[in-house]
Motif scaffolding. Structure first.
Motif, PDB file in Angstrom:
ATOM      1  N   ALA A 168       0.835  -1.200   0.000  1.00  0.00           N
ATOM      2  CA  ALA A 168       0.000   0.000   0.000  1.00  0.00           C
ATOM      3  C   ALA A 168       0.871   1.251   0.000  1.00  0.00           C
ATOM      4  N   LEU A 169       2.097   1.117   0.506  1.00  0.00           N
ATOM      5  CA  LEU A 169       3.049   2.236   0.553  1.00  0.00           C
ATOM      6  C   LEU A 169       4.111   2.121  -0.532  1.00  0.00           C
ATOM      7  N   ALA A 170       4.483   0.878  -0.860  1.00  0.00           N
ATOM      8  CA  ALA A 170       5.527   0.631  -1.869  1.00  0.00           C
ATOM      9  C   ALA A 170       4.873  -0.046  -3.069  1.00  0.00           C
ATOM     10  N   THR A 171       4.107   0.719  -3.819  1.00  0.00           N
ATOM     11  CA  THR A 171       3.223   0.155  -4.839  1.00  0.00           C
ATOM     12  C   THR A 171       3.956  -0.520  -5.994  1.00  0.00           C
ATOM     13  N   ALA A 172       5.229  -0.147  -6.235  1.00  0.00           N
ATOM     14  CA  ALA A 172       5.950  -0.687  -7.396  1.00  0.00           C
ATOM     15  C   ALA A 172       7.035  -1.680  -6.998  1.00  0.00           C
ATOM     16  N   CYS A 173       6.973  -2.184  -5.782  1.00  0.00           N
ATOM     17  CA  CYS A 173       8.028  -3.085  -5.307  1.00  0.00           C
ATOM     18  C   CYS A 173       7.786  -4.514  -5.791  1.00  0.00           C
ATOM     19  N   HIS A 174       8.557  -4.946  -6.772  1.00  0.00           N
ATOM     20  CA  HIS A 174       8.430  -6.308  -7.284  1.00  0.00           C
ATOM     21  C   HIS A 174       8.810  -7.332  -6.217  1.00  0.00           C
ATOM     22  N   ARG A 175       9.752  -7.000  -5.380  1.00  0.00           N
ATOM     23  CA  ARG A 175      10.203  -7.935  -4.347  1.00  0.00           C
ATOM     24  C   ARG A 175       9.067  -8.281  -3.393  1.00  0.00           C
ATOM     25  N   PHE A 176       8.300  -7.285  -2.979  1.00  0.00           N
ATOM     26  CA  PHE A 176       7.164  -7.536  -2.079  1.00  0.00           C
ATOM     27  C   PHE A 176       6.075  -8.340  -2.801  1.00  0.00           C
ATOM     28  N   LYS A 177       5.846  -7.992  -4.065  1.00  0.00           N
ATOM     29  CA  LYS A 177       4.822  -8.704  -4.833  1.00  0.00           C
ATOM     30  C   LYS A 177       5.189 -10.180  -5.002  1.00  0.00           C
ATOM     31  N   ILE A 178       6.475 -10.435  -5.256  1.00  0.00           N
ATOM     32  CA  ILE A 178       6.928 -11.817  -5.437  1.00  0.00           C
ATOM     33  C   ILE A 178       6.774 -12.604  -4.139  1.00  0.00           C
ATOM     34  N   LEU A 179       7.147 -12.008  -3.025  1.00  0.00           N
ATOM     35  CA  LEU A 179       7.016 -12.704  -1.730  1.00  0.00           C
ATOM     36  C   LEU A 179       5.554 -13.001  -1.434  1.00  0.00           C
ATOM     37  N   LYS A 180       4.687 -12.035  -1.718  1.00  0.00           N
ATOM     38  CA  LYS A 180       3.252 -12.255  -1.523  1.00  0.00           C
ATOM     39  C   LYS A 180       2.761 -13.390  -2.418  1.00  0.00           C
ATOM     40  N   GLU A 182       4.454 -15.855  -3.754  1.00  0.00           N
ATOM     41  CA  GLU A 182       4.999 -17.144  -3.306  1.00  0.00           C
ATOM     42  C   GLU A 182       4.185 -17.702  -2.138  1.00  0.00           C
ATOM     43  N   CYS A 183       3.836 -16.830  -1.201  1.00  0.00           N
ATOM     44  CA  CYS A 183       3.060 -17.277  -0.037  1.00  0.00           C
ATOM     45  C   CYS A 183       1.628 -17.642  -0.427  1.00  0.00           C
ATOM     46  N   ALA A 197       2.221 -12.868 -10.369  1.00  0.00           N
ATOM     47  CA  ALA A 197       3.428 -13.209 -11.136  1.00  0.00           C
ATOM     48  C   ALA A 197       3.285 -12.792 -12.594  1.00  0.00           C
ATOM     49  N   SER A 198       2.116 -13.007 -13.165  1.00  0.00           N
ATOM     50  CA  SER A 198       1.890 -12.657 -14.576  1.00  0.00           C
ATOM     51  C   SER A 198       1.965 -11.152 -14.793  1.00  0.00           C
ATOM     52  N   ASP A 199       1.466 -10.370 -13.831  1.00  0.00           N
ATOM     53  CA  ASP A 199       1.550  -8.906 -13.934  1.00  0.00           C
ATOM     54  C   ASP A 199       3.005  -8.456 -14.012  1.00  0.00           C
ATOM     55  N   ILE A 200       3.851  -9.078 -13.211  1.00  0.00           N
ATOM     56  CA  ILE A 200       5.271  -8.718 -13.212  1.00  0.00           C
ATOM     57  C   ILE A 200       5.924  -9.144 -14.524  1.00  0.00           C
ATOM     58  N   LEU A 201       5.586 -10.340 -14.997  1.00  0.00           N
ATOM     59  CA  LEU A 201       6.188 -10.839 -16.237  1.00  0.00           C
ATOM     60  C   LEU A 201       5.772 -10.009 -17.449  1.00  0.00           C
ATOM     61  N   ARG A 202       4.601  -9.394 -17.393  1.00  0.00           N
ATOM     62  CA  ARG A 202       4.189  -8.512 -18.496  1.00  0.00           C
ATOM     63  C   ARG A 202       5.098  -7.284 -18.577  1.00  0.00           C
ATOM     64  N   LEU A 203       5.580  -6.839 -17.411  1.00  0.00           N
ATOM     65  CA  LEU A 203       6.481  -5.689 -17.363  1.00  0.00           C
ATOM     66  C   LEU A 203       7.930  -6.103 -17.573  1.00  0.00           C
ATOM     67  N   ASN A 207      12.100 -11.664 -15.472  1.00  0.00           N
ATOM     68  CA  ASN A 207      12.169 -11.644 -14.001  1.00  0.00           C
ATOM     69  C   ASN A 207      12.188 -13.076 -13.471  1.00  0.00           C
ATOM     70  N   ALA A 208      13.340 -13.507 -12.960  1.00  0.00           N
ATOM     71  CA  ALA A 208      13.520 -14.893 -12.517  1.00  0.00           C
ATOM     72  C   ALA A 208      12.598 -15.251 -11.362  1.00  0.00           C
ATOM     73  N   ASP A 209      12.388 -14.301 -10.447  1.00  0.00           N
ATOM     74  CA  ASP A 209      11.509 -14.571  -9.297  1.00  0.00           C
ATOM     75  C   ASP A 209      10.075 -14.823  -9.750  1.00  0.00           C
ATOM     76  N   ALA A 210       9.600 -14.020 -10.695  1.00  0.00           N
ATOM     77  CA  ALA A 210       8.237 -14.197 -11.196  1.00  0.00           C
ATOM     78  C   ALA A 210       8.114 -15.515 -11.966  1.00  0.00           C
TER      79      ALA A 210
END
Length: 495
Positions: A168-180, A182-183, A197-203, A207-210
């Motif tokens: 909600a504060l770090a809206t563009a953080c791929h690292r937080f999105k990936i951790l979420k 994964e969980c 994951a697909s949203d990140i891969l579109r950008l 991205n290995a994490d995605a």
């Protein structure tokens, strides 16, 4: 390359005029950019701020304005570069430090963001915007710590909660999105995880994490071959990606062991299949869908080995992991039937029929309901001590043995309670023989009809002694004391 100012000879009047013209032109571009910014036409604003920078590349405010525009376009990495250039040109440019901090914050770099806001507060201690953003940076650091602790404890719901708050504060953080994501996958919420994951891969298609998370979702949905492709792709992008390496190894091992078990089962090597499925279940406890299938497969092998109680336990484990797994309910229901647990069998078949209303499932349910109904009547086969496929001769022999065993005359010296019990058993033996020795009654009984409701046993007129006398071929058959026998010694005399 432009010359450095201090090395330049004194400018001529024409050069000064040309420089002033460029500054005026740059200011004009900036004003046009501001107008488009106010109209929220950020793409055009970006173009004009870029023209201003091209005309006058050493003006910090132009970079600051273009950074603000890029932030509105959610291009935070580019905005970060412009903000950093702005404060390099003017270290006292508070808006530049604020924007740099906000970019760091949006990208999830809370420590760097905190340093930027601290710099602003050193220059302007009462700057309310910097104070609030500094608190936001601190909050993100707290959420990161809580999420790390939650992940170690496998409290994935807590991690998702913390990442939602951080995002909600770090809206563009791929690292937080990936951790979420994964969980979410570890919680079995695959569509949500795949969406992130697909949203990140579109950008960022590399991205290995995605790629890893996308593979993880497929792996947990038992699409192992496709999952391996994503893990391999992730490792191609990041050869040291340890999670992708481990998941790829587990996926391949799980597939191989499961296929070994299936082959052994098809070859009727049920002991071997049972052992192989057991080994497969130890590979990855997190793979719920595959493990549900493995439990059901092991239950099927157990049923073949006549380990029906274990088979029921395995099928129960399967439906606990996946409560939509029809095959496991069907296998367990059959095991319940085989162990004469009819109510449980009916319950499972009802669950199956409610889910898939097919003719086959309806037939299975009706069969189980019939067996349940039959189980609530007297079991005449059990009364005579014979199997349900007993022949006529076996039924006659069993009647002879049980009738003589429970005949009241044999227990004339027993206590009144014992006499009453044996008389009851004698009557039940007679009832059983009356039904099972009559082909029509036996068929109706086997089909679940209630013979007492049909008057098939003659109701209250039924007399076990008449059956006994008819069977033994006399009218006065009974037990008589031998003249030479002592009390309790009897012999048969048939009239």
């Amino acid at each position: 390359m432009a010359a450095v100012d201090i090395d330049m000879p004194m400018e001529t009047g024409a050069q000064i005029l040309n420089h002033n013209d460029l500054e005026r032109e740059a200011e004009g571009f900036k004003e046009q950019g501001n107008a488009f910014y106010i109209k929220k036409d950020y793409s055009e604003a970006f173009n004009y701020y870029t023209k201003a920078i091209d005309a006058c590349p050493k003006n910090a405010s132009y970079y600051g304005n273009r950074a603000a525009t890029l932030m509105m376009l959610c291009r935070f990495r580019e905005a970060l570069e412009d903000s950093q250039q702005a404060v390099r040109l003017d270290d006292c440019f508070t808006k530049g430090h604020l924007r740099e901090g906000k970019c760091h914050l949006s990208l999830g770099n809370a420590m760097a963001a905190s340093r930027c806001f601290q710099k602003v507060l050193e220059m302007e201690p009462s700057n309310s915007q910097a104070q609030q953003e500094h608190k936001n940076a601190t909050a993100i650091l707290d959420y990161e710590r809580m999420a790390e602790f939650g992940f170690e404890k496998r409290d994935f719901r807590k991690v998702v909660y913390c990442m939602d708050r951080a995002l909600a504060l770090a809206t563009a953080c791929h690292r937080f999105k990936i951790l979420k994501a994964e969980c979410l996958a570890l919680l079995g919420r695959y569509p949500e995880a795949q969406s992130v994951a697909s949203d990140i891969l579109r950008l960022d298609a590399t991205n290995a994490d995605a790629l890893y998370v996308r593979g993880l979702c497929l792996y947990y949905e038992d699409c192992i071959d496709k999952a391996v492709q994503f893990f391999v792709q992730a490792l191609r992008m990041a050869p040291d990606h340890e999670k992708a390496r481990l998941a790829c190894r587990n996926a391949k091992a799980l597939k191989a062991k499961k296929e070994e078990g299936n082959k052994a089962f098809k070859d009727c090597s049920y002991d071997s299949a049972y052992q192989l499925y057991t080994e497969a279940l130890t590979i990855d406890p997190n793979n719920i869908k595959t493990n549900a299938k493995l439990y059901c497969n092991r239950g099927t092998a157990g049923a073949k080995l006549k380990k029906l109680d274990r088979a029921i336990e395995d099928c129960t484990s399967a439906v606990k992991l996946d409560d939509t797994y029809i095959k496991a309910y069907l296998r367990r229901a059959q095991c319940y039937l085989d162990t004469e647990q009819y109510e449980e069998a009916v319950r499972d078949y009802e669950k199956v029929y409610q889910t898939e209303k097919t003719k086959e499932h309806k037939h299975l349910l009706k069969t189980a309901q019939l067996e349940l109904k039959k189980s609530k009547r007297k079991d005449y086969y059990k009364v005579l001590g014979v199997g349900k496929n007993a022949t006529d001769d076996e039924i006659k022999k069993a009647y002879r043995k049980r009738a003589l065993m429970h005949h009241p005359d044999r227990h004339s010296a027993a206590t009144p309670e014992m006499q009453k019990e044996e008389e009851k058993k004698f009557k039940e033996v007679g009832e059983a023989f009356t039904v099972l020795s009559d082909p029509k009654k036996k068929i109706r009984y086997d089909n679940g009809h209630d013979l007492e409701d049909d008057g098939g046993l003659g109701g209250g007129d039924f007399d076990a002694n008449n059956i006994f006398r008819a069977f033994f071929g006399g009218q006065g058959g009974g037990f008589e004391s031998s003249p030479n026998a002592g009390p309790g010694n009897f012999f048969f005399q048939f009239g």
